[in-house]
Design an enzyme around this catalytic site. Structure first.
Site, PDB file in Angstrom:
ATOM      1  N   HIS A   1       0.841  -1.198   0.000  1.00  0.00           N
ATOM      2  CA  HIS A   1       0.000   0.000   0.000  1.00  0.00           C
ATOM      3  C   HIS A   1       0.879   1.252   0.000  1.00  0.00           C
ATOM      4  O   HIS A   1       2.084   1.180   0.229  1.00  0.00           O
ATOM      5  CB  HIS A   1      -0.945   0.021   1.223  1.00  0.00           C
ATOM      6  CG  HIS A   1      -0.218   0.035   2.521  1.00  0.00           C
ATOM      7  ND1 HIS A   1      -0.005  -1.092   3.285  1.00  0.00           N
ATOM      8  CD2 HIS A   1       0.397   1.050   3.183  1.00  0.00           C
ATOM      9  CE1 HIS A   1       0.691  -0.767   4.355  1.00  0.00           C
ATOM     10  NE2 HIS A   1       0.949   0.522   4.318  1.00  0.00           N
TER      11      HIS A   1
HETATM   12  C1  T46 Z   1       2.813   0.775   6.941  1.00  0.00           C
HETATM   13  C2  T46 Z   1       3.603  -0.458   7.194  1.00  0.00           C
HETATM   14  C3  T46 Z   1       5.076  -0.185   7.353  1.00  0.00           C
HETATM   15  C4  T46 Z   1      -4.448  -0.881  13.410  1.00  0.00           C
HETATM   16  O1  T46 Z   1      -5.531  -1.176  13.946  1.00  0.00           O
HETATM   17  N1  T46 Z   1      -3.776   0.234  13.831  1.00  0.00           N
HETATM   18  C5  T46 Z   1      -2.581   0.600  13.286  1.00  0.00           C
HETATM   19  O2  T46 Z   1      -1.995   1.609  13.702  1.00  0.00           O
HETATM   20  C6  T46 Z   1      -2.050  -0.194  12.218  1.00  0.00           C
HETATM   21  C7  T46 Z   1      -0.724   0.187  11.559  1.00  0.00           C
HETATM   22  C8  T46 Z   1      -2.729  -1.310  11.815  1.00  0.00           C
HETATM   23  N2  T46 Z   1      -3.911  -1.648  12.408  1.00  0.00           N
HETATM   24  C9  T46 Z   1      -4.606  -2.865  12.000  1.00  0.00           C
HETATM   25  C10 T46 Z   1      -5.148  -2.848  10.574  1.00  0.00           C
HETATM   26  C11 T46 Z   1      -5.053  -4.295  10.149  1.00  0.00           C
HETATM   27  O3  T46 Z   1      -6.215  -4.984  10.548  1.00  0.00           O
HETATM   28  O4  T46 Z   1      -3.663  -3.947  12.037  1.00  0.00           O
HETATM   29  C12 T46 Z   1      -3.872  -4.852  10.962  1.00  0.00           C
HETATM   30  C13 T46 Z   1      -2.604  -5.020  10.137  1.00  0.00           C
HETATM   31  O5  T46 Z   1      -2.328  -3.790   9.428  1.00  0.00           O
HETATM   32  P1  T46 Z   1      -1.730  -3.782   7.952  1.00  0.00           P
HETATM   33  O6  T46 Z   1      -2.235  -4.931   7.186  1.00  0.00           O
HETATM   34  O7  T46 Z   1      -1.967  -2.410   7.365  1.00  0.00           O
HETATM   35  O8  T46 Z   1      -0.158  -3.974   8.266  1.00  0.00           O
HETATM   36  P2  T46 Z   1       1.068  -3.846   7.265  1.00  0.00           P
HETATM   37  O9  T46 Z   1       2.207  -4.497   7.956  1.00  0.00           O
HETATM   38  O10 T46 Z   1       0.727  -4.321   5.907  1.00  0.00           O
HETATM   39  O11 T46 Z   1       1.349  -2.250   7.164  1.00  0.00           O
HETATM   40  C14 T46 Z   1       1.729  -1.516   8.305  1.00  0.00           C
HETATM   41  C15 T46 Z   1       0.988  -0.183   8.368  1.00  0.00           C
HETATM   42  O12 T46 Z   1      -0.422  -0.426   8.277  1.00  0.00           O
HETATM   43  C16 T46 Z   1       1.370   0.767   7.262  1.00  0.00           C
HETATM   44  O13 T46 Z   1       0.897   2.067   7.529  1.00  0.00           O
HETATM   45  O14 T46 Z   1       3.308   1.712   6.325  1.00  0.00           O
HETATM   46  O15 T46 Z   1       3.128  -1.260   8.282  1.00  0.00           O
END
Ligand code: T46
Length: 134
Positions: free
Chosen positions: A49
């Site tokens: 993303h």
């Molecule tokens: C990024 C990279 C480096 C939350 O509830 N609060 C939060 O602050 C975050 C970051 C995530 N979440 C929830 C949303 C999803 O259900 O945690 C779950 C996993 O998040 P996501 O799939 O977005 O994780 P990554 O590792 O793909 O991405 C994250 C960050 O979301 C993003 O901003 O830049 O790490």
């Protein structure tokens, strides 16, 4: 590309090392949120993303991982393996994280609270937005 490594001062002595992170000093924004990734399973690739507004700084506190960063024009791969260094990532940069070591703890400081509306999770949509902006 709107990314850069920030080298932190490491206060080392015979007891070990200490790094301090301060908003608008060695961190180039107000810190509104901190999150961290750990126990990442072998072979996993995360991210996929870009953000519309969010600015973030990633620090590997333990272990290592790689980032693929893409601004729609160029793609670069970077290794994060040094807790005295932060990777600053501005908005409209597509990111993928991979090659997590088993012990990796990846901490991310963000300039805003969590907002799913800020995510661009479709690569074609991301490309359209950045190419129209050039
Ligand atoms: C990024 C990279 C480096 C939350 O509830 N609060 C939060 O602050 C975050 C970051 C995530 N979440 C929830 C949303 C999803 O259900 O945690 C779950 C996993 O998040 P996501 O799939 O977005 O994780 P990554 O590792 O793909 O991405 C994250 C960050 O979301 C993003 O901003 O830049 O790490």
């Amino acid at each position: 590309m709107n990314i850069k490594f920030i080298q932190f001062q490491s206060h080392g002595d015979n007891r070990g090392s200490l790094v301090s992170l301060e908003q608008n000093k060695n961190i180039p924004f107000d810190i509104k949120r901190v999150y961290y990734l750990f126990s990442t399973k072998n072979g996993v690739r995360r991210g996929f993303h870009a953000h519309k507004k969010l600015k973030q700084l990633a620090v590997v506190l333990k272990g290592s991982c790689r980032f693929l960063l893409d601004d729609g024009i160029e793609k670069i791969e970077l290794l994060l393996d040094n807790p005295s260094q932060g990777l600053y990532i501005e908005s409209f940069i597509w990111r993928e994280m991979f090659d997590f070591s088993e012990d990796c703890v990846l901490m991310v400081l963000a300039d805003s609270i969590y907002d799913e509306e800020d995510y661009i999770r479709d690569y074609e949509e991301f490309k359209k937005i950045v190419i129209n902006d050039i």
